[in-house]
Design a protein around this motif. Structure first.
Motif, PDB file in Angstrom:
ATOM      1  N   PRO A  53      51.140  59.672  33.481  1.00  0.00           N
ATOM      2  CA  PRO A  53      50.965  59.475  31.863  1.00  0.00           C
ATOM      3  C   PRO A  53      50.029  57.930  31.267  1.00  0.00           C
ATOM      4  N   PHE A  54      49.805  57.319  32.462  1.00  0.00           N
ATOM      5  CA  PHE A  54      49.330  55.936  31.973  1.00  0.00           C
ATOM      6  C   PHE A  54      47.566  55.739  32.945  1.00  0.00           C
ATOM      7  N   THR A  55      46.864  55.597  32.504  1.00  0.00           N
ATOM      8  CA  THR A  55      45.487  55.039  33.723  1.00  0.00           C
ATOM      9  C   THR A  55      46.243  53.777  34.051  1.00  0.00           C
ATOM     10  N   PRO A  56      45.451  53.444  35.632  1.00  0.00           N
ATOM     11  CA  PRO A  56      46.081  52.669  37.008  1.00  0.00           C
ATOM     12  C   PRO A  56      45.281  51.512  36.027  1.00  0.00           C
ATOM     13  N   GLN A  57      46.642  50.160  36.278  1.00  0.00           N
ATOM     14  CA  GLN A  57      46.341  48.955  35.410  1.00  0.00           C
ATOM     15  C   GLN A  57      45.147  48.139  36.522  1.00  0.00           C
ATOM     16  N   LEU A  58      43.970  47.629  36.337  1.00  0.00           N
ATOM     17  CA  LEU A  58      43.626  46.329  36.891  1.00  0.00           C
ATOM     18  C   LEU A  58      43.974  45.022  36.233  1.00  0.00           C
ATOM     19  N   LEU A  59      43.305  44.256  37.111  1.00  0.00           N
ATOM     20  CA  LEU A  59      43.530  42.247  36.956  1.00  0.00           C
ATOM     21  C   LEU A  59      41.817  41.742  37.436  1.00  0.00           C
ATOM     22  N   ALA A  60      41.713  41.019  36.189  1.00  0.00           N
ATOM     23  CA  ALA A  60      40.626  40.565  36.531  1.00  0.00           C
ATOM     24  C   ALA A  60      40.668  38.943  36.686  1.00  0.00           C
ATOM     25  N   ILE A  61      40.202  37.861  37.415  1.00  0.00           N
ATOM     26  CA  ILE A  61      40.314  36.903  38.121  1.00  0.00           C
ATOM     27  C   ILE A  61      38.955  36.358  38.181  1.00  0.00           C
ATOM     28  N   SER A  62      39.015  34.705  37.176  1.00  0.00           N
ATOM     29  CA  SER A  62      37.700  34.390  37.383  1.00  0.00           C
ATOM     30  C   SER A  62      38.215  33.459  38.359  1.00  0.00           C
ATOM     31  N   ARG A  63      37.116  32.811  39.005  1.00  0.00           N
ATOM     32  CA  ARG A  63      37.595  31.511  39.614  1.00  0.00           C
ATOM     33  C   ARG A  63      36.482  30.567  39.983  1.00  0.00           C
ATOM     34  N   GLU A  64      37.164  28.725  39.635  1.00  0.00           N
ATOM     35  CA  GLU A  64      36.550  28.003  39.759  1.00  0.00           C
ATOM     36  C   GLU A  64      35.089  27.946  40.765  1.00  0.00           C
ATOM     37  N   GLY A  65      33.519  28.033  40.482  1.00  0.00           N
ATOM     38  CA  GLY A  65      32.962  28.391  41.288  1.00  0.00           C
ATOM     39  C   GLY A  65      31.786  29.976  40.480  1.00  0.00           C
ATOM     40  N   GLY A  66      32.428  30.044  39.930  1.00  0.00           N
ATOM     41  CA  GLY A  66      31.664  31.231  39.060  1.00  0.00           C
ATOM     42  C   GLY A  66      32.009  32.572  39.395  1.00  0.00           C
ATOM     43  N   GLY A  67      32.941  32.742  40.143  1.00  0.00           N
ATOM     44  CA  GLY A  67      32.795  33.973  41.024  1.00  0.00           C
ATOM     45  C   GLY A  67      34.412  34.728  39.631  1.00  0.00           C
ATOM     46  N   VAL A  68      34.134  36.211  40.141  1.00  0.00           N
ATOM     47  CA  VAL A  68      35.053  37.162  38.961  1.00  0.00           C
ATOM     48  C   VAL A  68      34.892  38.482  39.959  1.00  0.00           C
ATOM     49  N   THR A  69      36.248  38.427  40.254  1.00  0.00           N
ATOM     50  CA  THR A  69      37.402  39.449  40.935  1.00  0.00           C
ATOM     51  C   THR A  69      37.975  40.988  40.377  1.00  0.00           C
ATOM     52  N   LEU A  70      37.330  41.525  40.500  1.00  0.00           N
ATOM     53  CA  LEU A  70      38.776  42.767  39.949  1.00  0.00           C
ATOM     54  C   LEU A  70      39.661  43.455  41.524  1.00  0.00           C
ATOM     55  N   CYS A  71      40.928  43.009  40.947  1.00  0.00           N
ATOM     56  CA  CYS A  71      41.613  43.947  42.026  1.00  0.00           C
ATOM     57  C   CYS A  71      42.891  44.920  41.537  1.00  0.00           C
ATOM     58  N   THR A  72      43.723  46.016  42.584  1.00  0.00           N
ATOM     59  CA  THR A  72      44.587  46.415  41.730  1.00  0.00           C
ATOM     60  C   THR A  72      45.694  45.377  41.562  1.00  0.00           C
ATOM     61  N   PRO A  73      46.432  45.515  40.986  1.00  0.00           N
ATOM     62  CA  PRO A  73      48.807  44.228  41.251  1.00  0.00           C
ATOM     63  C   PRO A  73      48.925  45.997  42.127  1.00  0.00           C
ATOM     64  N   SER A  74      48.557  47.152  41.483  1.00  0.00           N
ATOM     65  CA  SER A  74      49.681  48.428  41.964  1.00  0.00           C
ATOM     66  C   SER A  74      49.609  48.847  43.084  1.00  0.00           C
ATOM     67  N   GLU A  75      48.080  48.378  44.125  1.00  0.00           N
ATOM     68  CA  GLU A  75      47.987  48.172  45.689  1.00  0.00           C
ATOM     69  C   GLU A  75      48.435  46.932  46.352  1.00  0.00           C
ATOM     70  N   ARG A  76      48.968  45.888  46.023  1.00  0.00           N
ATOM     71  CA  ARG A  76      49.344  44.175  46.759  1.00  0.00           C
ATOM     72  C   ARG A  76      47.758  44.082  45.848  1.00  0.00           C
ATOM     73  N   TYR A  77      47.302  43.796  45.166  1.00  0.00           N
ATOM     74  CA  TYR A  77      46.163  43.537  45.295  1.00  0.00           C
ATOM     75  C   TYR A  77      45.149  43.376  45.775  1.00  0.00           C
ATOM     76  N   ARG A  78      45.146  44.882  45.557  1.00  0.00           N
ATOM     77  CA  ARG A  78      43.301  44.431  46.845  1.00  0.00           C
ATOM     78  C   ARG A  78      42.570  44.529  45.983  1.00  0.00           C
ATOM     79  N   THR A  79      41.727  44.494  46.410  1.00  0.00           N
ATOM     80  CA  THR A  79      40.107  43.349  45.982  1.00  0.00           C
ATOM     81  C   THR A  79      39.749  45.210  45.557  1.00  0.00           C
ATOM     82  N   ILE A  80      39.267  45.204  44.453  1.00  0.00           N
ATOM     83  CA  ILE A  80      38.009  46.831  44.254  1.00  0.00           C
ATOM     84  C   ILE A  80      36.341  45.993  43.757  1.00  0.00           C
ATOM     85  N   SER A  81      36.642  44.928  43.550  1.00  0.00           N
ATOM     86  CA  SER A  81      34.802  44.174  43.392  1.00  0.00           C
ATOM     87  C   SER A  81      35.238  43.068  42.525  1.00  0.00           C
TER      88      SER A  81
END
Length: 130
Positions: free
Chosen positions: A35-63
């Protein structure tokens, strides 16, 4: 091989500080069986990097997108553009960029001309900058 938790302290690994979290919007989709698309989480960190991860898969990094240490993303927001969700980030040097996690780059970097970008808000397919 057994590894004890207290032995990991000698690695001296300290992750960079988190500046901003932005969950992707969930939407109903009639083309999938769920019924719903999987939710993603974008995380920006000090140093300029941004990570995309999936909370439903124990915060596995996608990109992840490597950033510039002089341009950390202090604000992130997801907008709808052409029926897909796009993540937009704003930084302290006054630039706003579309974060392309598929290619691992920042696209359409634009200087807003008014100082640091500390707040972004989604308004449909447009972004409000503050």
């Amino acid at each position: 091989m057994d590894v004890k938790v207290h032995r990991i302290r000698c690695l001296n690994y300290i992750p960079r500080a988190i500046l901003c979290l932005a969950p992707s919007p969930t939407s109903s989709s009639s083309t999938t069986t769920t019924p719903f698309t999987p939710q993603l989480l974008a995380i920006s960190r000090e140093g300029g990097g941004v990570t995309l991860c999936t909370p439903s898969e124990r915060y596995r990094t996608i990109s992840s997108i490597a950033g510039l240490s002089t341009r950390p993303m202090d604000a992130l927001v997801w907008i709808s553009h052409n029926d897909e969700s796009v993540c937009v980030g704003g930084s302290r040097d006054g630039t706003v960029a579309i974060l392309d996690f598929g290619r691992g780059i920042q696209r359409n970097v634009v200087n807003v001309g008014g100082g640091a970008v500390l707040s972004l808000v989604a308004m449909g397919s447009q972004v409000g900058v503050g």
